[in-house]
Design a protein around this motif. Structure first.
Motif, PDB file in Angstrom:
ATOM      1  N   ARG A  17       0.936  -1.150  -0.057  1.00  0.00           N
ATOM      2  CA  ARG A  17       0.046  -0.170   0.111  1.00  0.00           C
ATOM      3  C   ARG A  17       0.896   1.121  -0.056  1.00  0.00           C
ATOM      4  NH1 ARG A  17      -2.740  -3.592   3.475  1.00  0.00           N
ATOM      5  NH2 ARG A  17      -1.893  -2.672   5.410  1.00  0.00           N
ATOM      6  N   ARG A  18       2.224   0.989   0.049  1.00  0.00           N
ATOM      7  CA  ARG A  18       2.970   2.301   0.034  1.00  0.00           C
ATOM      8  C   ARG A  18       4.233   1.853  -1.076  1.00  0.00           C
ATOM      9  NH1 ARG A  18       3.160   0.672   5.852  1.00  0.00           N
ATOM     10  NH2 ARG A  18       1.822   2.049   6.982  1.00  0.00           N
ATOM     11  N   PHE A  19       3.926   1.622  -2.165  1.00  0.00           N
ATOM     12  CA  PHE A  19       4.790   1.308  -3.328  1.00  0.00           C
ATOM     13  C   PHE A  19       5.753   0.528  -3.016  1.00  0.00           C
ATOM     14  CE2 PHE A  19       2.640   5.552  -3.026  1.00  0.00           C
ATOM     15  CZ  PHE A  19       1.792   5.372  -4.285  1.00  0.00           C
ATOM     16  N   GLY A  20       5.675  -0.667  -2.000  1.00  0.00           N
ATOM     17  CA  GLY A  20       6.666  -1.363  -1.720  1.00  0.00           C
ATOM     18  C   GLY A  20       7.670  -1.221  -0.701  1.00  0.00           C
ATOM     19  N   LEU A  21       7.408  -0.055  -0.196  1.00  0.00           N
ATOM     20  CA  LEU A  21       8.135   0.462   0.847  1.00  0.00           C
ATOM     21  C   LEU A  21       7.846   0.339   2.045  1.00  0.00           C
ATOM     22  CD1 LEU A  21       8.575   4.196  -0.986  1.00  0.00           C
ATOM     23  CD2 LEU A  21      10.466   2.335  -0.679  1.00  0.00           C
ATOM     24  N   PHE A  22       8.791   0.067   3.331  1.00  0.00           N
ATOM     25  CA  PHE A  22       8.380   0.013   4.781  1.00  0.00           C
ATOM     26  C   PHE A  22       9.690   0.506   5.405  1.00  0.00           C
ATOM     27  CE2 PHE A  22      10.502  -3.957   3.638  1.00  0.00           C
ATOM     28  CZ  PHE A  22      11.558  -4.057   4.760  1.00  0.00           C
ATOM     29  N   THR A  23       9.473   0.705   6.582  1.00  0.00           N
ATOM     30  CA  THR A  23      10.689   1.504   7.595  1.00  0.00           C
ATOM     31  C   THR A  23      11.281   0.120   8.471  1.00  0.00           C
ATOM     32  OG1 THR A  23       9.135   2.151   9.424  1.00  0.00           O
ATOM     33  CG2 THR A  23       9.646   3.699   7.602  1.00  0.00           C
ATOM     34  N   ARG A  24      12.258   0.588   8.927  1.00  0.00           N
ATOM     35  CA  ARG A  24      12.956  -0.244  10.076  1.00  0.00           C
ATOM     36  C   ARG A  24      11.733  -0.538  11.229  1.00  0.00           C
ATOM     37  NH1 ARG A  24      18.402  -1.251  10.407  1.00  0.00           N
ATOM     38  NH2 ARG A  24      18.756   0.432   9.104  1.00  0.00           N
ATOM     39  N   THR A  25      11.282   0.664  11.516  1.00  0.00           N
ATOM     40  CA  THR A  25      10.233   0.390  12.550  1.00  0.00           C
ATOM     41  C   THR A  25       9.102  -0.555  12.268  1.00  0.00           C
ATOM     42  OG1 THR A  25      10.871   2.795  13.294  1.00  0.00           O
ATOM     43  CG2 THR A  25       8.838   1.868  14.117  1.00  0.00           C
ATOM     44  N   HIS A  26       8.746  -0.654  11.031  1.00  0.00           N
ATOM     45  CA  HIS A  26       7.487  -1.364  10.584  1.00  0.00           C
ATOM     46  C   HIS A  26       7.919  -2.489  10.845  1.00  0.00           C
ATOM     47  CE1 HIS A  26       6.094   2.218   7.882  1.00  0.00           C
ATOM     48  NE2 HIS A  26       5.236   1.947   9.004  1.00  0.00           N
ATOM     49  N   GLY A  62      11.905   4.887  -8.285  1.00  0.00           N
ATOM     50  CA  GLY A  62      12.053   6.031  -9.276  1.00  0.00           C
ATOM     51  C   GLY A  62      10.965   6.734  -9.676  1.00  0.00           C
ATOM     52  N   THR A  63       9.575   6.161  -9.635  1.00  0.00           N
ATOM     53  CA  THR A  63       8.390   6.790  -9.918  1.00  0.00           C
ATOM     54  C   THR A  63       8.154   8.183  -8.693  1.00  0.00           C
ATOM     55  OG1 THR A  63       6.916   5.783  -8.286  1.00  0.00           O
ATOM     56  CG2 THR A  63       7.413   4.874 -10.792  1.00  0.00           C
ATOM     57  N   PRO A  64       7.606   9.234  -9.281  1.00  0.00           N
ATOM     58  CA  PRO A  64       7.281  10.419  -8.193  1.00  0.00           C
ATOM     59  C   PRO A  64       6.482   9.686  -7.023  1.00  0.00           C
ATOM     60  CG  PRO A  64       6.757  10.978 -10.688  1.00  0.00           C
ATOM     61  CD  PRO A  64       6.967   9.377 -10.590  1.00  0.00           C
ATOM     62  N   GLU A  65       5.530   8.941  -7.062  1.00  0.00           N
ATOM     63  CA  GLU A  65       4.945   8.406  -5.799  1.00  0.00           C
ATOM     64  C   GLU A  65       5.965   7.762  -4.926  1.00  0.00           C
ATOM     65  OE1 GLU A  65       1.955   8.770  -9.348  1.00  0.00           O
ATOM     66  OE2 GLU A  65       4.016   8.055  -8.968  1.00  0.00           O
ATOM     67  N   HIS A  66       6.713   6.773  -5.617  1.00  0.00           N
ATOM     68  CA  HIS A  66       7.866   6.205  -4.900  1.00  0.00           C
ATOM     69  C   HIS A  66       8.889   7.017  -4.204  1.00  0.00           C
ATOM     70  CE1 HIS A  66      12.024   4.568  -4.321  1.00  0.00           C
ATOM     71  NE2 HIS A  66      11.499   3.359  -4.316  1.00  0.00           N
ATOM     72  N   ASP A  67       9.377   8.031  -4.989  1.00  0.00           N
ATOM     73  CA  ASP A  67      10.196   9.013  -4.281  1.00  0.00           C
ATOM     74  C   ASP A  67       9.692   9.628  -3.227  1.00  0.00           C
ATOM     75  OD1 ASP A  67      12.096   8.086  -6.030  1.00  0.00           O
ATOM     76  OD2 ASP A  67      12.070   9.730  -7.261  1.00  0.00           O
ATOM     77  N   LEU A  68       8.368  10.232  -3.362  1.00  0.00           N
ATOM     78  CA  LEU A  68       7.563  10.926  -2.301  1.00  0.00           C
ATOM     79  C   LEU A  68       7.503  10.103  -0.965  1.00  0.00           C
ATOM     80  CD1 LEU A  68       6.537  13.583  -1.682  1.00  0.00           C
ATOM     81  CD2 LEU A  68       4.546  12.933  -2.684  1.00  0.00           C
ATOM     82  N   MET A  69       7.074   8.942  -1.234  1.00  0.00           N
ATOM     83  CA  MET A  69       6.553   8.025  -0.056  1.00  0.00           C
ATOM     84  C   MET A  69       7.687   7.606   0.607  1.00  0.00           C
ATOM     85  SD  MET A  69       4.544   6.539   1.722  1.00  0.00           S
ATOM     86  CE  MET A  69       2.894   6.660   0.983  1.00  0.00           C
ATOM     87  N   ALA A  70       8.992   7.449  -0.118  1.00  0.00           N
ATOM     88  CA  ALA A  70      10.186   6.945   0.536  1.00  0.00           C
ATOM     89  C   ALA A  70      10.504   8.131   1.470  1.00  0.00           C
ATOM     90  CB  ALA A  70      11.315   6.669  -0.475  1.00  0.00           C
TER      91      ALA A  70
END
Length: 311
Positions: A17-26, A62-70
């Motif tokens: 739901r976050r463009f394949g991204l997560f944090t260490r805390t997650h 590298g998409t705008p959504e990916h970079d912004l969410m990261a």
């Protein structure tokens, strides 16, 4: 092993739901520790995007959504998409090119590379909305912020678009200005000026083309017209004139090529205009070609029509 796999599936579901991204805390909240992150990274199943942000292999990068969410994940839970990036997410006119821009009240992680990050002591809950996976400043707050980072004309485009789409109102903007913008706050003066130019009866223009014509007329010394002015026709229906000088009973209508409009729309326009003219109004018609190639000539026609109404 089963518990680990369940955690991995849960993390992958969240990240999807976050463009394949997560944090260490997650990951740690699901029991996936530093060793797991290291092992999956070295095996190529994860990519480190920022110091605290990972991407699952196969997720688009590298998409705008990916970079912004990261960037949003990297700054921590107080982060919110703001300014130009928020205007882009709200799809406001003049903001088609994405910019990674955020506001935080408390920076938890390090600053993300390539991002513009604003720090404020407080961002009120009323000024934040959820758009899909995003925490983003609400339209009114976004417009005020945009006034601080972009030229006045671009902020004006965004304001008119938001007003036309009923994303904001004069009252809403005035309230958020009073709540967020003390004396000297950057951008507040620009927004106050834009609101001062828009009286209670003002309606936003329907297109960039209309804005261009208004600017051309005013630049040539003609009085500011009322936009989207309502005239009650003899049959009781409301006719909206694109531009109007009500005290002179003069209106301007923008006309495209009639065959592209369709016969029914063309006939409805004639019926509307006849009803307005029967009340003593005069109507001038503007085309894109005339406004672009002969704005001075059109302005002279408007000036003569205005003068004729007082002779």
């Amino acid at each position: 092993m089963t518990a680990h796999r369940d955690s991995e599936r849960a993390l992958a579901s969240q990240a999807s739901r976050r463009f394949g991204l997560f944090t260490r805390t997650h990951a740690e909240s699901l029991g996936l520790d530093t060793d797991w992150l290291w092992w999956w990274s070295t095996s190529g199943r994860l990519t480190l995007v920022h110091p605290d942000v990972y991407r699952f292999a196969g997720a688009p990068a590298g998409t705008p959504e990916h970079d912004l969410m990261a960037a949003l994940l990297q700054v921590g839970p107080t982060g919110v998409v703001s300014h130009r990036a928020a205007a882009w997410l709200h799809e406001l006119d003049g903001f088609s090119a994405p910019v990674v821009e955020l506001t935080v009240t408390r920076l938890v992680g390090s600053l993300p590379r390539g991002a513009t990050v604003h720090r404020l002591a407080n961002v009120k809950p009323i000024d934040v909305v959820t758009l899909g996976p995003w925490r983003v400043t609400a339209p009114a707050r976004t417009l005020i912020d945009v006034c601080a980072v972009r030229p006045r004309w671009r902020a004006e485009l965004a304001l008119d678009d938001a007003w036309r789409r009923s994303l904001v109102s004069r009252e809403m903007l005035a309230q958020r200005l009073a709540a967020n913008c003390g004396k000297g706050r950057r951008g507040a003066g620009v927004m106050r000026g834009l609101l001062a130019e828009r009286p209670e009866t003002w309606r936003p223009l329907g297109s960039h083309f209309e804005r261009l014509l208004v600017d051309q007329l005013v630049a040539r010394g003609l009085p500011q017209p009322v936009t989207q002015f309502e005239v009650i026709r003899p049959d009781g229906a409301v006719a909206l004139l694109d531009l109007a000088w009500p005290e002179h009973r003069l209106g301007v209508e923008f006309h495209g090529y009639q065959w592209h409009q369709g016969r029914s729309a063309w006939e409805a326009g004639i019926t509307r205009d006849n009803g307005v003219v029967s009340l003593g109004w005069r109507i001038l018609y503007a085309t894109r070609k005339e406004v672009r190639e002969n704005p001075a000539g059109f302005a002279r026609n408007v000036a003569r029509s205005l003068a004729a109404s007082v002779t």
